[in-house]
Design an enzyme around this catalytic site. Structure first.
Site, PDB file in Angstrom:
ATOM      1  N   ARG A 197      -9.231   0.588  15.919  1.00  0.00           N
ATOM      2  CA  ARG A 197      -9.499   1.208  14.606  1.00  0.00           C
ATOM      3  C   ARG A 197     -10.658   0.424  14.009  1.00  0.00           C
ATOM      4  NH1 ARG A 197      -4.243   1.930  10.797  1.00  0.00           N
ATOM      5  NH2 ARG A 197      -4.568  -0.282  10.566  1.00  0.00           N
ATOM      6  N   LYS A 223       0.841  -1.198   0.000  1.00  0.00           N
ATOM      7  CA  LYS A 223       0.000   0.000   0.000  1.00  0.00           C
ATOM      8  C   LYS A 223       0.878   1.251   0.000  1.00  0.00           C
ATOM      9  CE  LYS A 223      -0.539  -0.874   4.940  1.00  0.00           C
ATOM     10  NZ  LYS A 223      -0.516   0.252   5.818  1.00  0.00           N
ATOM     11  N   TYR A 227      15.557  31.286   2.006  1.00  0.00           N
ATOM     12  CA  TYR A 227      14.436  32.038   2.574  1.00  0.00           C
ATOM     13  C   TYR A 227      14.628  32.270   4.077  1.00  0.00           C
ATOM     14  CZ  TYR A 227      11.664  30.878  -1.622  1.00  0.00           C
ATOM     15  OH  TYR A 227      11.197  30.745  -2.888  1.00  0.00           O
ATOM     16  N   MET A 260      10.986  24.426  -1.980  1.00  0.00           N
ATOM     17  CA  MET A 260      10.147  23.418  -2.651  1.00  0.00           C
ATOM     18  C   MET A 260      10.974  22.513  -3.577  1.00  0.00           C
ATOM     19  SD  MET A 260       6.862  23.940  -5.128  1.00  0.00           S
ATOM     20  CE  MET A 260       5.870  24.802  -3.926  1.00  0.00           C
TER      21      MET A 260
END
Ligand SMILES: Cc1ncc(COP(=O)(O)O)c(C=O)c1O
Length: 376
Positions: A139, A41, A268, A316
């Site tokens: 769960r 998964k 930054y 980014m």
């Protein structure tokens, strides 16, 4: 998925499939002759579900655990002709696709049982299903005492075939196994009260349980993190866990080099100010690739056979690395290792996880689709 032959992508995930095979051998030894149903998964824990599923299939594994029907559909459409167990809860609206693709759901509501049975009947199909018992995870799952009635409810629907009854651990990766033993007892009690033929497969063990809780072996196991060569935690007691080999390396290359003066602010917010004339490398790696901004000024990369500190805010698409120590030897195009090995040095997913106060699972799963997955 990005094209694996896209020359503009310099940050890549490299997959050592020989290590995947070694890890499966180790897990199979630990689990004895039980079936292993690898969890692929979340894009195979970030490794690339397509490549991992195909290789596991070649190794003889034919039942895989995914999170939702969409993950199974993508692999089936890509030609991975395996059985897919959908581990997460779904809504009735997902049933038509599940039946069409012949996936195996994990059931814990009557509503889903009935809707699934009707859709299977309509399509003239028989669907294999698994019932989830909540033995203590809190769960999804029915309460243990509900199992006998729930099994009867499923059995009353001829279009459903009960293939498995399962549960899941909350703390198998912790040193103190007391709660895990209680969960095994809860699951065993529920099974003991239920009329079940021997064809129904009982499954509970995740990676941690395969290593540390042999009593949780039952008939089949669902390893996830360990197949990728990562340990479920640092509290696993069984020394065999030390033989796991990380399947994934994550590497990039230097695209720019610049000499800057002392007292020079970087990136930054100018969160890093040089305290000496420095040589700063830029790598095309940022939070858009899954390299968390919270690692800024607190992580190393391996360049030129040395640990080099990342400096200034991670942005980014680009990050900066202080390579002053490599002045005269470092070049544009050189390799920079984020996770993996270089010249006998190693940075593991665990190291990044520790810096972020998280687990290795989150580090590898966060590596974005932007990094092509390359088989070594
Ligand atoms: C239901 C279920 N089974 C098995 C696994 C595999 O666990 P691990 O990756 O710790 O082996 C998971 C992982 O989240 C899970 O949710």
């Amino acid at each position: 998925m990005p094209r694996t032959d896209d020359p503009s992508r310099l940050t890549k995930v490299y997959l050592h499939l020989d290590r995947l095979a070694d890890n499966m051998r180790l897990l199979q030894q630990q689990a004895g002759g039980r079936e292993l149903w690898p969890c692929i998964k979340a894009n195979a824990y970030g490794h690339g579900a397509d490549i991992i599923a195909r290789h596991l299939y070649r190794l003889g594994y034919t039942t895989f655990c995914v999170a939702d029907v969409g993950e199974a559909m993508a692999l089936l459409d890509a030609g991975v002709d395996a059985t897919f167990i959908v581990l997460s809860a779904m809504l009735t609206e997902h049933i038509p696709a599940l039946v069409k693709y012949g996936c195996e759901p994990v059931l814990c509501t009557h509503e889903l049982v009935d809707a699934l049975a009707e859709e299977a009947e309509r399509r003239g199909k028989r669907i294999a299903v698994h019932i989830k018992v909540d033995s203590g995870m809190g769960r999804i799952g029915i309460r243990p005492e509900q199992l006998p009635e729930f099994v009867s409810h499923c059995r009353a629907r001829p279009s459903l075939r009960l293939r498995g009854i399962m549960s899941h651990f909350a703390c198998a990766d912790e040193e103190d196994k007391a709660f895990s033993y209680r969960q095994i007892e809860n699951f065993n009690n529920a099974l003991a009260q239920t009329q079940c033929d021997s064809l129904v497969i009982r499954h509970m063990a995740n990676s941690a349980a395969i290593f540390d809780l042999p009593k949780a072996g039952f008939d089949a196991c669902r390893p996830g993190i360990s197949i990728y060569g990562l340990r479920p935690s640092h509290d696993i007691l069984n020394p065999a866990v030390n033989h796991l080999k990380p399947v994934l390396e994550w590497k990039t290359r230097i695209v720019y080099l610049k000499e800057v003066a002392s007292d020079f602010g970087l990136s930054y917010g100018r969160t890093f100010i040089t305290d000496k004339p420095s040589l700063i490398a830029t790598v095309p790696l940022g939070y858009g690739d899954g390299f968390s901004r919270r690692l800024s000024n607190n992580v190393d990369l391996l360049i030129g056979g040395q640990r080099c500190p990342q400096v200034g805010r991670i942005t980014m698409d680009m990050s900066l690395v202080d390579v002053t120590e490599l002045r005269g030897t470092v070049n544009i195009g050189d390799e920079a290792v984020i996770i993996g090995e270089q010249n006998g040095l190693e940075i593991g997913a665990d190291e990044l996880a520790a810096k972020l106060g998280t687990i290795n699972y989150e580090i590898v799963t966060a590596i974005s689709q932007r990094s092509p997955r390359i088989v070594v």
